[in-house]
Scaffold this active site. Structure first.
Site, PDB file in Angstrom:
ATOM      1  N   CYS A   2       0.829  -1.194   0.000  1.00  6.61           N
ATOM      2  CA  CYS A   2       0.000   0.000   0.000  1.00  6.61           C
ATOM      3  C   CYS A   2       0.872   1.255   0.000  1.00  6.61           C
ATOM      4  CB  CYS A   2      -0.951   0.044   1.186  1.00  6.61           C
ATOM      5  SG  CYS A   2      -2.076  -1.356   1.318  1.00  6.61           S
ATOM      6  N   ARG A  27       5.403  -0.908  -4.344  1.00  2.16           N
ATOM      7  CA  ARG A  27       4.974  -1.494  -3.077  1.00  2.16           C
ATOM      8  C   ARG A  27       3.883  -2.547  -3.269  1.00  2.16           C
ATOM      9  NH1 ARG A  27       6.618   1.578   1.376  1.00  2.16           N
ATOM     10  NH2 ARG A  27       4.886   0.886   2.651  1.00  2.16           N
ATOM     11  N   TRP A  75      -3.590  -2.482  -1.314  1.00  3.83           N
ATOM     12  CA  TRP A  75      -3.353  -3.920  -1.479  1.00  3.83           C
ATOM     13  C   TRP A  75      -4.385  -4.609  -0.604  1.00  3.83           C
ATOM     14  CZ3 TRP A  75      -1.232  -8.216   1.322  1.00  3.83           C
ATOM     15  CH2 TRP A  75      -0.723  -9.253   0.527  1.00  3.83           C
ATOM     16  N   ASN A 101      -2.843   2.540   5.778  1.00  2.57           N
ATOM     17  CA  ASN A 101      -2.017   1.344   5.601  1.00  2.57           C
ATOM     18  C   ASN A 101      -2.019   0.585   6.915  1.00  2.57           C
ATOM     19  OD1 ASN A 101      -1.358   2.228   3.071  1.00  2.57           O
ATOM     20  ND2 ASN A 101       0.775   2.698   3.527  1.00  2.57           N
ATOM     21  N   GLY A 102      -2.124  -0.731   6.858  1.00  3.29           N
ATOM     22  CA  GLY A 102      -2.093  -1.526   8.076  1.00  3.29           C
ATOM     23  C   GLY A 102      -3.356  -2.360   8.228  1.00  3.29           C
ATOM     24  N   GLU A 481      16.865 -19.332  -2.603  1.00  4.80           N
ATOM     25  CA  GLU A 481      16.689 -18.014  -3.195  1.00  4.80           C
ATOM     26  C   GLU A 481      16.464 -18.107  -4.705  1.00  4.80           C
ATOM     27  OE1 GLU A 481      16.428 -13.816  -3.551  1.00  4.80           O
ATOM     28  OE2 GLU A 481      16.000 -15.301  -1.992  1.00  4.80           O
ATOM     29  N   LYS A 485      13.162 -16.609  -6.640  1.00  4.50           N
ATOM     30  CA  LYS A 485      13.230 -15.648  -7.735  1.00  4.50           C
ATOM     31  C   LYS A 485      12.383 -16.104  -8.915  1.00  4.50           C
ATOM     32  CE  LYS A 485      15.088 -12.398  -6.067  1.00  4.50           C
ATOM     33  NZ  LYS A 485      14.302 -12.873  -4.963  1.00  4.50           N
ATOM     34  N   GLU A 488       8.362 -16.126  -7.928  1.00  2.38           N
ATOM     35  CA  GLU A 488       7.681 -14.881  -7.594  1.00  2.38           C
ATOM     36  C   GLU A 488       7.491 -13.956  -8.782  1.00  2.38           C
ATOM     37  OE1 GLU A 488       9.701 -12.592  -4.587  1.00  2.38           O
ATOM     38  OE2 GLU A 488      11.654 -12.857  -5.506  1.00  2.38           O
ATOM     39  N   HIS A 504      13.769 -39.064  -0.191  1.00  2.00           N
ATOM     40  CA  HIS A 504      12.763 -39.190   0.862  1.00  2.00           C
ATOM     41  C   HIS A 504      11.410 -38.647   0.409  1.00  2.00           C
ATOM     42  CE1 HIS A 504      15.660 -40.571   3.820  1.00  2.00           C
ATOM     43  NE2 HIS A 504      16.482 -39.623   3.395  1.00  2.00           N
ATOM     44  N   LYS A 603       6.347  -4.940  -2.062  1.00  2.00           N
ATOM     45  CA  LYS A 603       7.766  -4.766  -1.768  1.00  2.00           C
ATOM     46  C   LYS A 603       8.032  -4.786  -0.270  1.00  2.00           C
ATOM     47  CE  LYS A 603      12.067  -3.918  -2.697  1.00  2.00           C
ATOM     48  NZ  LYS A 603      12.887  -5.024  -3.222  1.00  2.00           N
TER      49      LYS A 603
END
Length: 608
Positions: A2, A27, A75, A101-102, A481, A485, A488, A504, A603
């Protein structure tokens, strides 16, 4: 996640707000809106979709005249992304407008209370509760009213508020969600992040928890929750606004990948002095360093993956036990922190909600906290006992690259420093490691300049449905990582596994043509990883290997090999991650994905 932008001054507010919100698009958001006071009424325009929809609706802000306003990119948390749930929100009389925001955790109880008193709601959001709460408690004095609401609201919030009967003022409030204010010759600004206002001012104030700000066209005042005025000093933002522009690159993510050599140099250089590692921010004597008995590294996402690497590096070099936790787990599992422990929290933004909560939990228990952060003046930077900045500069793409690389360097420096002081490595070994660290930027440049080979390979796998990344030790951390990448930004399903775990259960998923990316940078584990590659290849997998220049034996088990320059095995992540970043990027570009703003992602994750 947001974005908030507010303005009051001598210029038209709507174009400034739109411009500021555009700087915050990284963001993550799904709708946008503005509330502008024209001198008689507060007018709200909002829409689902990208900011350009709002720009078109308002003709770049021209149809919303007025020199006071607040704007928001949302968002979705409470309620689906649609025009009704988009911010700003009114009270029933349309005399109070709020952006938020929140998350308000007790909004259902507050909503019931207001409904019982005759209030009606039009949206599904927790934010509309705030507008109606402000209406319910309104005394004619905005500061007193805001404080009353703050005493009754539970959760996190950063707010921009307009009251119609206070036509020369805008108000800002913050608790556990980032907010800054700034002033220029033309007016005052509210924003949830610095890039939104850099075009207009470099003098900003970081709003602290439970502070209220009254902004007028030519000045601002700060108050605590007890409505007592407080003094604050501005911070001058040093980094260049142009650093947040693409500079000719197709995407911010590609630009930021190419900035990694520079980022690493800037993280290293000030801390390498006179053939030694000097980390002034630690403020730790030799005795303090020797007294540390354990590290707890706490982070989320890519920062967590940097922490997994750090576990191998710190334990391997300094011989100090390291426990790595996801912040969202650490804060709720009642962790055992023993005497002599130090907590390290890692966050690019310095505002990650779970990581910030973990920091506060550790401090509440009396344990020292080191923050490794990128954003100067962020919440973690202000609340940690010690701060180690990565100095990566603004990172706009949602998928981190250069900030992750800078976090790795910070951990390498800590590991080498502690290893030397605790006499776990010789002076010769120490000097050799410093030389290896200083070579990393040039080695990364070589890998980036070889992007064409990786792009061609990525184009072969645009239609991939599943990709598996495997590795052992540090290579497993790299695989985590690399997998993130890819998934996402390209939306290709990928998973990372410790290579020894394949048998396994995971190996049952391997079928003809499945891509398996095997990372093998640890010489002591070459043969073990090659055995795992042979296992998956025998079941039809196509094997991509990322390995060191000397590991030619891997060619018998791999279908395609990407070689990285030789370095100390403890620092291999910094090189091996580069081709994996490029691979994820080029798959996403080839599929036509929005690389810088992947769907459903933000972000800075400032809510749980």
């Amino acid at each position: 996640m947001c974005g908030i932008v507010g303005y009051i001054g001598t210029r038209q507010a709507a174009p400034i707000i739109l411009d500021g919100l555009a700087k915050l698009e990284y963001r993550g958001y799904d709708s946008a809106g503005m509330a502008i006071y024209d001198g008689e009424e507060i007018h709200i325009t909002k829409s689902v979709g990208r900011l350009k929809v709002l720009e078109e609706l308002t003709h770049g802000g021209a149809t919303m005249p007025g020199m006071i306003g607040i704007g928001h990119t949302r968002w979705a948390t409470h309620g689906a992304p649609n025009d009704i749930n988009a911010h700003p929100h009114y009270n029933s009389e349309h005399t109070i407008a709020v952006v938020h925001n929140g998350i308000i955790e007790n909004y259902l109880q507050l909503k019931k209370k207001l409904t019982d008193r005759g209030y009606e709601f039009v949206s599904e959001t927790d934010t509309e509760i705030l507008a109606q709460m402000l209406d319910y408690y309104y005394t004619g004095n905005p500061i007193e009213t805001i404080a009353k609401v703050m005493h009754r609201v539970e959760g996190s919030y950063a707010l921009g508020i307009i009251f119609a009967d206070h036509p020369d003022e805008v108000f800002a409030v913050r608790k556990d969600s980032p907010l800054i204010v700034g002033q220029s010759v033309d007016g005052c600004f509210i924003a949830s992040d610095v890039p939104a206002v850099l075009k207009y001012t470099r003098q900003v104030y970081f709003v602290e928890n439970e502070e209220i700000v009254r902004l007028r066209a030519d000045h601002m005042h700060f108050y605590n929750v007890d409505v007592e005025e407080i003094a604050k000093a501005p911070v001058t933002i040093e980094w260049d606004a142009n650093a947040a522009e693409k500079a000719g690159y197709e995407h911010f993510m590609l630009k930021e990948m190419y900035e990694q050599p520079k980022t690493i140099r800037e993280t290293l250089s000030p801390r390498l002095r006179d053939r030694d590692v000097v980390i002034d921010e630690l403020q730790m004597s030799v005795e303090d360093i020797r007294a540390v008995r354990k590290f707890h590294i706490v982070a989320c996402g890519s920062a967590y993956h940097a922490g997994v690497t750090a576990k191998y590096v710190i334990e391997g070099l300094a011989r100090i036990p390291v426990e790595v936790d996801l912040a969202s787990e650490f804060r709720y599992r009642d962790p055992i922190l023993e005497e002599g422990a130090m907590v390290i929290v890692v966050s690019q933004s310095g505002e990650t909600a779970d990581t910030l909560a973990a920091l506060r939990e550790a401090k509440k228990r009396g344990f020292p906290v080191l923050g490794i952060v990128n954003v100067v003046g962020s919440s973690i930077a202000r609340e940690a006992d010690r701060v180690m900045y990565t100095w990566a500069g603004p990172e706009i793409a949602v998928a981190t690259t250069k900030a992750y690389s800078a976090q790795l360097i910070a951990f390498y420096l800590l590991a080498v420093k502690f290893a030397k002081v605790r006499e776990q490595i010789t002076e010769k070994e120490f000097q050799g490691m410093l030389e290896e660290l200083q070579r990393l930027p040039n080695q990364i440049e070589l890998l980036l300049n070889n992007k064409g080979k990786i792009q061609k390979f990525a184009n072969r796998y645009l239609a991939a449905k599943d990709v598996f990344f495997i590795g052992r030790g540090i290579d497993y951390a790299i695989s985590l990582e690399g997998s993130l990448k890819l998934k996402e930004i390209s939306y290709v399903h990928s998973e990372a596994y410790a290579a020894g775990e394949l048998k396994h259960g995971t190996i049952s998923l391997i079928e003809e043509g499945t891509l398996v990316a095997a990372v093998s940078t640890q010489p002591d584990l070459y043969q073990k990883t090659i055995s795992n590659m042979v296992e998956v290849k025998a079941r039809g997998a196509f094997v991509l290997a990322v390995t060191n220049e000397d590991n030619r034996e891997i060619e018998r088990a791999a279908d395609y090999v990407i070689y990285i320059p030789q370095t100390n095995p403890f620092f291999a992540n910094s090189l091996a991650i580069i081709p994996l970043q490029l691979f994820g990027y080029y798959v996403a570009v080839g599929k036509g994905c929005d690389v810088d703003k992947p769907r459903n992602l933000a972000k800075s994750v400032t809510v749980e």
